[in-house]
Design an enzyme around this catalytic site. Structure first.
Site, PDB file in Angstrom:
ATOM      1  N   SER A   1      16.466  53.647  31.850  1.00  0.00           N
ATOM      2  CA  SER A   1      17.623  54.483  32.180  1.00  0.00           C
ATOM      3  C   SER A   1      18.930  53.849  31.731  1.00  0.00           C
ATOM      4  O   SER A   1      19.917  54.546  31.582  1.00  0.00           O
ATOM      5  CB  SER A   1      17.725  54.770  33.675  1.00  0.00           C
ATOM      6  OG  SER A   1      16.750  54.174  34.428  1.00  0.00           O
TER       7      SER A   1
ATOM      8  N   HIS B   1      13.422  59.654  28.976  1.00  0.00           N
ATOM      9  CA  HIS B   1      13.964  59.279  30.287  1.00  0.00           C
ATOM     10  C   HIS B   1      13.642  60.356  31.318  1.00  0.00           C
ATOM     11  O   HIS B   1      14.230  61.438  31.305  1.00  0.00           O
ATOM     12  CB  HIS B   1      15.482  59.057  30.163  1.00  0.00           C
ATOM     13  CG  HIS B   1      16.115  58.621  31.438  1.00  0.00           C
ATOM     14  ND1 HIS B   1      17.402  58.916  31.780  1.00  0.00           N
ATOM     15  CD2 HIS B   1      15.604  57.902  32.466  1.00  0.00           C
ATOM     16  CE1 HIS B   1      17.671  58.402  32.966  1.00  0.00           C
ATOM     17  NE2 HIS B   1      16.594  57.791  33.407  1.00  0.00           N
TER      18      HIS B   1
ATOM     19  N   GLU C   1      15.427  63.493  29.481  1.00  0.00           N
ATOM     20  CA  GLU C   1      16.385  63.097  28.437  1.00  0.00           C
ATOM     21  C   GLU C   1      15.593  62.453  27.302  1.00  0.00           C
ATOM     22  O   GLU C   1      14.792  61.538  27.538  1.00  0.00           O
ATOM     23  CB  GLU C   1      17.397  62.083  28.983  1.00  0.00           C
ATOM     24  CG  GLU C   1      18.577  62.727  29.681  1.00  0.00           C
ATOM     25  CD  GLU C   1      19.615  61.706  30.157  1.00  0.00           C
ATOM     26  OE1 GLU C   1      20.793  62.058  30.208  1.00  0.00           O
ATOM     27  OE2 GLU C   1      19.246  60.557  30.495  1.00  0.00           O
TER      28      GLU C   1
ATOM     29  N   ASN D   1      23.350  59.544  33.735  1.00  0.00           N
ATOM     30  CA  ASN D   1      23.813  58.426  34.557  1.00  0.00           C
ATOM     31  C   ASN D   1      25.233  58.006  34.198  1.00  0.00           C
ATOM     32  O   ASN D   1      25.943  57.445  35.022  1.00  0.00           O
ATOM     33  CB  ASN D   1      22.847  57.242  34.439  1.00  0.00           C
ATOM     34  CG  ASN D   1      21.601  57.474  35.287  1.00  0.00           C
ATOM     35  OD1 ASN D   1      21.635  58.272  36.228  1.00  0.00           O
ATOM     36  ND2 ASN D   1      20.506  56.814  34.959  1.00  0.00           N
TER      37      ASN D   1
END
Ligand code: 3H9
Length: 643
Positions: free
Chosen positions: A404, A425, A437, A475
């Site tokens: 991540s 991800h 992702e 994120n």
């Protein structure tokens, strides 16, 4: 031909052929309108079967027409015309009869469905209510309770449930057309049932309606369509048919023009566009017939479960026997949970586990098509994994990392075939969360990238391509969102007021409650790691809490306090004392001000992400936020909401 007519003796078969999903565009509505007239005038015809070509029965109104002025024949009029036809119509349903499609089926005198079919009124998921009698005929067909569930959740019912509730008259297997024609012939030997509009409906008492309203309002979290649908259903149960129809139509037209409906339509089409981005060109995905996961922790087990749910055989690798057993136990508890919730039978859960081979020897991977690494977020550990994968896997196997935060280019260094490497991800729990992702490195081949997208389709996930930066799309925005929330705290906004404002905006949780649930230490450790490597990372309020041992719910407190065994957050004096020095008094903010500030920060970060080419289009960012971070779907995501 969109609508064609064949004859099987005294039964006419009307076939709708309007790919991809037989949506009720103007041509189809006109075609059906004309067919009613033609067949009523045909003395050789005694009954009509309505069947569809392609993958599904009519899947609803044509959503692409929603921005435009309605053109006749209007759907409610078509449904009435079908119902008033002299010859009885039998809807023969395969795939899904949804929205306007199910309303058309309710205009028919009978409904026959294949056992694999489903029926539903998903309009609320598009921010509208059914607009062609769905709220008015359904309670007359199946009773108020079934109608309320069908309409206010928008979730389709499988054929068996539909049959038990009376939404369909028969469920058949095999040749639907032949079965429906046979059904029509038998039906002609008996008196016809009343058309649905003429059937009685019994309304529950006012208290029942109030209970429904409360339950739906709680679930809807600001979404208006489910409550407006309930109003329509109550009207249908308490007022004459025509009054209820007028109310439904007015509500449908009003909501169709609403911001919420525009946002939900936007997400609907963004979701459908996501798996097939134009830039993939004609790159062919590799065929993935087997997969492996390295690491059996929460994330690895979740990924393995997602792969098993999609029917792929899975190899689970851990570092030693003990860890292998732990990984298997994690996986088993996922499937056991699914059994408890009624999602899987014991036998299905057993079959899921039977498809898993687990061990610590990388030699198990010598013939695997795809390997996904989900070990500890540490570059050295991950590199060691890929060094072994490079040696043991087939040269054409796809090797993926679920990192991540780490730079996939560094993880891939030294791999013999960097073109076969990619970031995939997943979001936790990986067998539930829809977002994936997809992070190519500069060396990733178009074929490998296309395989990432194809895998998402196989797993039923929504793929979004992200470029390489700290935190990729999701994120990175989360970091900015949390930083902005801390800024508000520093300027005097109470922590609980910020969380309440974001809940009022439509999130299930505010930013601080969410951190307490997930644990503050994960992001703290990342910042500490960055500091240790010489980066200048400012001390956050969260750092102060973690240094004082307040890591969230798991330590009995974080931003809030928690009583043992109680997950409800209580404002914390300890937190207030720890942060006191950092907090000044700023202007008092309303909940709307707070939500505007925080969502604007997300959109600003989104714009930077677009400018840097990390995301390819604004709707990708919105899909990430809606499917990975709980951004309210009916707001369309931060980019859509920012206009
Ligand atoms: C309604 O009916 C209102 C009425 O009550 C009142 C009116 C007065 N329109 O999902 P897929 C396209 S509201 C236009 O990948 P699947 C979709 O964009 C409507 N286009 O297929 C895609 O296009 P492309 C209530 C539509 O096999 C292609 O079809 N109905 C529509 O995975 C394939 O879609 C719904 O909400 C539409 N209604 O799933 C049903 N639907 O290939 C919505 C799909 O160019 N649809 N497209 O990307 C679905 O749930 C799924 O499409 C379905 C098939 C389950 C049917």
């Amino acid at each position: 031909m969109t609508v064609s007519i064949q004859h099987e003796g005294e039964i006419a078969v009307v076939t709708v052929d309007n790919p991809p999903v037989n949506a009720l565009g103007q041509t189809l509505r006109q075609g059906l309108w004309d067919a009613v007239g033609t067949l009523d005038a045909d003395a050789s015809v005694r009954a009509v079967v309505l069947i569809c070509a392609g993958r599904t029965f009519i899947a609803g109104a044509d959503v692409t027409e929603f921005g435009k002025p309605p053109v006749p024949p209007h759907l409610p009029d078509l449904v009435d015309r079908l119902e008033q036809a002299v010859k009885p119509w039998v809807a023969a349903i395969h795939g899904s009869a949804l929205g306007g499609g199910f309303e058309v089926a309710m205009g028919c005198r009978f409904r026959v469905a294949l056992d694999s079919a489903s029926v539903g009124l998903p309009e609320v998921t598009l921010g509208i209510v059914p607009g062609a009698s769905g709220t008015v005929r359904t309670p007359r067909l199946a009773g108020v309770e079934a109608a309320v569930e069908l309409v206010t959740t928008g979730r389709p019912f499988k054929a068996a449930k539909a049959l038990s509730l009376g939404l369909v008259d028969a469920v058949v297997t095999g040749d639907l057309r032949a079965e429906a024609v046979a059904f029509a012939r038998t039906a002609l030997t008996q008196p016809l049932p009343q058309p649905i509009s003429a059937r009685p409906v019994t309304s529950p008492d006012a208290g029942w309606w109030e209970e429904q309203r409360k339950a739906i309002a709680k679930r809807a979290k600001g979404e208006i369509a489910p409550l407006r649908a309930l109003d329509c259903l109550r009207m249908a149960a308490e007022k004459p048919f025509s009054d209820a129809m007028a109310h439904e139509r007015a509500t449908f037209l009003e909501l169709r023009a609403s911001n919420q409906a525009a946002a939900l339509r936007y997400i609907f089409f963004a979701e459908r566009g996501a798996p097939k981005p134009a830039h993939l060109g004609d790159a062919k995905p590799r065929n993935i017939r087997s997969a492996a996961v390295i690491g059996g922790g929460t994330m690895g087990a979740g990924i393995a479960a997602a792969l098993r749910d999609a029917g792929l055989p899975v190899i689970l690798i851990e570092r030693d026997d003990e860890a292998v057993q732990r990984g298997l136990a994690n996986l088993r508890s996922i499937f056991d949970g699914a059994v408890k919730r009624g999602k899987l039978t014991e036998a299905q859960a057993g079959a899921r586990m039977d498809g898993v081979t687990a061990g610590s020897d990388y030699a198990l991977l010598s013939d695997t098509d795809l390997v996904i690494e989900a070990v500890f977020e540490d570059l050295t550990v991950k590199r060691a994994v890929f060094a072994q994968l490079g040696q043991t896997c087939r040269a054409d196997a796809i090797l993926a990392t679920n990192t991540s935060y780490l730079d996939p280019r560094l993880i891939a260094e030294g791999l013999p075939r960097p073109d076969r490497f990619i970031g995939l991800h997943f979001f936790s729990p990986a067998n539930v969360m829809k977002l994936l992702e997809i992070v190519p490195t500069p060396a990733t081949s178009p074929e490998t990238l296309a395989t990432g997208f194809a895998l998402a389709r196989t797993l039923g996930k929504i793929p979004v391509q992200a470029g390489i930066c700290d935190g990729f799309i999701g994120n990175r925005i989360l970091k900015r969102y949390r930083a902005e929330a801390e800024t508000l705290v520093r300027r005097g906004s109470p922590i609980a007021a910020i969380d309440a404002a974001m809940r009022a905006y439509g999130f299930a949780m505010g930013p601080f409650e969410a951190q307490d649930l997930g644990g503050l230490d994960i992001a703290f450790l990342q910042r500490e790691g960055a500091r240790a490597s010489g980066q200048d990372v400012a001390e956050t309020l969260g750092d102060i809490l973690v240094r004082a041992g307040r890591k969230g719910q798991k330590t009995g407190g974080g931003w809030y306090d928690y009583a043992p065994g109680d997950r409800s957050p209580k404002p914390s004096e300890s937190t207030a004392n720890l942060l006191a020095e950092q907090i000044s008094t700023g202007p008092a903010l309303t909940p709307e001000d707070i939500a505007t500030r925080l969502t604007k920060a997300m959109a600003d970060e989104g714009r930077a992400i677009l400018a840097e080419g990390i995301a390819l289009k604004p709707s990708d960012i919105d899909l990430v936020e809606v499917h990975g971070y709980g951004y309210p779907r009916w707001r369309g995501g931060p980019m859509f909401a920012a206009g």
